[in-house]
Write a protein that holds these residues in place. Structure first.
Motif, mmCIF file in Angstrom:
data_model
loop_
_atom_site.group_PDB
_atom_site.id
_atom_site.type_symbol
_atom_site.label_atom_id
_atom_site.label_comp_id
_atom_site.label_asym_id
_atom_site.label_seq_id
_atom_site.Cartn_x
_atom_site.Cartn_y
_atom_site.Cartn_z
ATOM 1 N N ARG A 235 97.107 88.142 30.903
ATOM 2 C CA ARG A 235 96.394 87.702 32.105
ATOM 3 C C ARG A 235 96.652 88.651 33.272
ATOM 4 O O ARG A 235 95.753 88.932 34.074
ATOM 5 C CB ARG A 235 96.826 86.271 32.461
ATOM 6 N N SER A 236 97.877 89.151 33.379
ATOM 7 C CA SER A 236 98.189 90.111 34.442
ATOM 8 C C SER A 236 97.426 91.416 34.245
ATOM 9 O O SER A 236 96.913 92.001 35.207
ATOM 10 C CB SER A 236 99.694 90.377 34.476
ATOM 11 N N SER A 237 97.343 91.871 33.006
ATOM 12 C CA SER A 237 96.588 93.097 32.725
ATOM 13 C C SER A 237 95.099 92.906 33.024
ATOM 14 O O SER A 237 94.449 93.809 33.552
ATOM 15 C CB SER A 237 96.778 93.504 31.259
ATOM 16 N N LEU A 238 94.582 91.734 32.688
ATOM 17 C CA LEU A 238 93.178 91.442 32.976
ATOM 18 C C LEU A 238 92.920 91.399 34.477
ATOM 19 O O LEU A 238 91.871 91.853 34.955
ATOM 20 C CB LEU A 238 92.790 90.109 32.327
ATOM 21 N N ALA A 239 93.897 90.875 35.232
ATOM 22 C CA ALA A 239 93.750 90.833 36.694
ATOM 23 C C ALA A 239 93.728 92.246 37.281
ATOM 24 O O ALA A 239 92.936 92.536 38.187
ATOM 25 C CB ALA A 239 94.885 90.017 37.303
ATOM 26 N N ARG A 240 94.602 93.132 36.769
ATOM 27 C CA ARG A 240 94.598 94.518 37.252
ATOM 28 C C ARG A 240 93.279 95.216 36.937
ATOM 29 O O ARG A 240 92.742 95.965 37.761
ATOM 30 C CB ARG A 240 95.766 95.282 36.626
ATOM 31 N N TYR A 241 92.758 94.941 35.747
ATOM 32 C CA TYR A 241 91.468 95.526 35.349
ATOM 33 C C TYR A 241 90.341 95.028 36.264
ATOM 34 O O TYR A 241 89.493 95.810 36.703
ATOM 35 C CB TYR A 241 91.190 95.160 33.895
ATOM 36 N N SER A 242 90.343 93.744 36.552
ATOM 37 C CA SER A 242 89.297 93.167 37.409
ATOM 38 C C SER A 242 89.370 93.717 38.830
ATOM 39 O O SER A 242 88.344 93.948 39.472
ATOM 40 C CB SER A 242 89.420 91.642 37.420
#
Length: 401
Positions: A235-242
């Motif tokens: 979820r943290s990686s997805l947030a950085r990507y977004s």
């Protein structure tokens, strides 16, 4: 219309409550579309029938009842907007897909009308008064909502983005900032080699925000798939990507806004091509570059500032603007790779400069369309009508420009 946006500062349980309200809106919209699909053919389903159906949903589901009644109506109106757009496309015999209503998977906002919220009389705080448990939220921003009467606030929307939650106020005010006449006129030819070329020969560099950010975006995307599904690391990686995509989107908006403001402030007449960007995006070889240039957003900001400053913005047909000589009007056929216009009359110009001059001449001869009308900021709702009937929300322009 004016849309003022603040970032929200709240506690974790309040963020969870906002998220729950947003999920409820998605549930109501999808149920409305399902109600329309399952209705008998002879039944007349319109926005009034869907509003009546929203009352049934409130009686059936407690979590729907906890949401403000006007917010529930606004959610059903979102479903009706998708249905009515499908009907309009069918009646107009639009080519290709007609946009059959689809179920929403990732709704990001909840919208309140004139009830369900209250402003603090002295501080920048808003209290959501329904039973979702959102409570009082602190508003972070430079704009002062208290300078406008409460009756002028027609919509309040809570929006979830990659970097947090935001609160938008739709204020019913007229935007006007009449600028002195400059006596100048300009034609703009949009392109990929340069963002635009004007009739004076100036070429604005193409910033290519997405192309420059692509290596970082790809790396962030790879990190997502290295993490275990459902884990906090994923979820943290997805947030950085977004957040990286959100940054590119904001860069495009600020770039288009800054250039459009400068062009409209410096000229009495701004002429540009009436491009069908959606059709141009079907070219898979150039689609990414065209989307990265954000031509349509630039056009909308030109129309906005032209109306605000009391200037003229004219869209002309793009046909033959590149091949026609700006001096003798002779057609000089050339391939896309040919960047210099050379005519037998002795006219030698850059291809895009020649096109920009033709665009300006068309606008001055009134071959173009009528003057663009952009009354203030477009919002996602029409006052007193259904929700999300307009397609774009433009925030108030930055004061530093």
């Amino acid at each position: 219309m004016l849309v003022i946006e603040y970032k929200i500062k709240a506690k974790q349980f309040q963020y969870r409550a906002i998220k729950e309200a947003i999920r409820t809106v998605q549930f109501i919209r999808n149920k409305s579309i399902r109600y329309w699909i399952d209705a008998p053919r002879e039944a007349k389903i319109d926005r009034f029938a869907l509003n009546k159906y929203s009352t049934e949903l409130r009686n059936e589901f407690q979590f729907v009842k906890d949401l403000n009644s006007m917010a529930v109506q606004a959610a059903t109106e979102r479903g009706w907007q998708a249905i009515s757009r499908f009907y309009d496309n069918c009646k107009s015999k639009k080519l290709g897909k007609k946009g059959y209503p689809q179920f929403q998977r990732d709704n990001r906002s909840v919208e309140y009308k004139t009830s369900g919220w209250s402003l603090n009389s002295t501080k920048r705080r808003i209290t959501i008064t329904d039973k979702k448990g959102i409570g009082e939220l602190k508003l972070l921003g430079k704009w002062d909502i208290h300078t406008y009467p409460v009756k002028a606030i027609k919509r309040v929307r809570l929006v979830r983005r990659a970097d947090g939650y935001y609160c938008q106020f739709c204020v019913d005010v007229e935007l006007s900032d009449t600028q002195p006449k400059t006596g100048k006129e300009i034609g703009l030819d949009l392109g990929l080699e340069s963002f635009y070329t004007d009739s004076n020969g100036h070429q604005e560099p193409n910033p290519k925000f997405l192309r420059k950010a692509e290596p970082s975006i790809r790396n962030a995307q790879r990190q997502i798939y290295k993490k275990k599904k459902g884990s906090n690391n994923r979820r943290s990686s997805l947030a950085r990507y977004s957040k990286k995509h959100l940054r590119v989107s904001r860069q495009r908006t600020e770039h288009a806004k800054r250039l459009a403001r400068h062009v409209c402030k410096s000229n009495d007449l701004v002429a540009y091509e009436d491009l069908r960007v959606s059709n141009m995006l079907k070219n898979y070889c150039l689609a990414k570059s065209i989307a990265d240039a954000s031509w349509y957003q630039f056009r909308e900001w030109i129309e906005h500032f032209a109306t605000k400053f009391g200037k003229s913005a004219v869209a002309v047909s793009p046909h033959y603007t590149s091949s026609e000589c700006s001096q003798c009007k002779r057609i000089v056929k050339k391939s896309l790779s040919t960047r210099t216009h050379v005519c037998t009359c002795g006219c030698i110009l850059h291809r895009d400069t020649n096109a920009a001059i033709n665009i300006l001449l068309k606008a001055k001869s009134r071959d173009g369309q009528s003057r663009s009308n952009a009354n203030g900021v477009g919002t996602s709702t029409l006052l007193g009508a259904t929700l999300v009937e307009q397609v774009l929300t433009l925030k108030l322009e930055s004061p530093s420009f």
